[in-house]
Design a protein around this motif. Sequence first.
Motif: not given
Length: 371
Positions: A266-272
Amino acid sequence: MSEPRRTALDALHRALGATMTDFAGWDMPLRYASEREEHLAVRERAGLFDLSHMGEITVTGPQAGEALDHALVGHLSALAVGRARYTMICATDGGILDDLIVYRLAEQEFMIVANASNAQTVLDAVALRAAGYDAQVRDDRAAYALLAVQGPQAPAIMKSVTDADLDGLKYYAGLPGTVAGVDALIARTGYTGEDGFELFVAPADAERLWQALTDAGEPAGLVPCGLSCRDTLRLEAGMPLYGHELTAAVTPFDAGLGRVVKFDKPEDFVGRDALGAAAERAADVPPRTLVGLVAQGRRVPRAGYPVTDASGAVIGEVTSGAPSPTLGKPIAMAYVDAAHATPGTPGVAVDIRGSKEPYEVVALPFYKRRR
């Protein structure tokens, strides 16, 4: 130039006659006697390692899991208490900053174990990325010494010095316990391809525990082991090493490890975004593939050596190479063009200082332990 750091076991290593080396800013044992004998001891009996150079980072708080979901590529908030997970931290362009193991110690407490060479980079990045969450990031590198018992005799040796439930401890799990009277986090993890345990303890207890494990392991043939055999063990097991198979110029998909990237969390993440594009590229046009190479001769390949096809054209590059004590011949890992990645592909060679040495392409790993 600053002096290398020393682990809590430094005096003991020197008393044992270890050859020491500067590794990622630490003075570490390279070998004690024969690296081949140390390697074979781990494969056949058991070895004892000092891994206190690894970097421990603790993340706590009500949103610790969500913070790690954002900072890393894995879905760490879904990790059960007492379990561990292999994951990575990537830059915004998808390049790998480090590969990691994350342990969930409690509902609101996680421990990241980073490679020594990247520990400060990982600490800084996680702290920055966790800034918007109700979570605290703590540098615990000075709080732990890390010992590892690896090999087929490791469970029996450990059972003789602890009453912790080792039979119930799964691979990639950890539990608090007492080992030879020392409080420890007992983790069933390792970097050798064998069964074994990694023990996180207070530095003041490290020498006492090392001696207790040495005494308990003596009847089983346990020996102290240095970083040299750790490298050949992980190479045989097909395990990547940061700075060789993994770098900031490589995405998890380029390394064949796209499975660690969890787009459905559910969480956006760095590098997505960059990793999504890398996943699409890999599905459309396969990148160079990480393969195993086994020598038909005796010359040993090293990182950076070109891999060529039957016409002499360069089709890849060696990332790690060494003599294999288990196979009895030189081996290597290399990234090669997808067209030449199939095991048994004819005509593949490694250019070793101008000489095209024939190598067989094989599937990784080179070695799997008997279960």
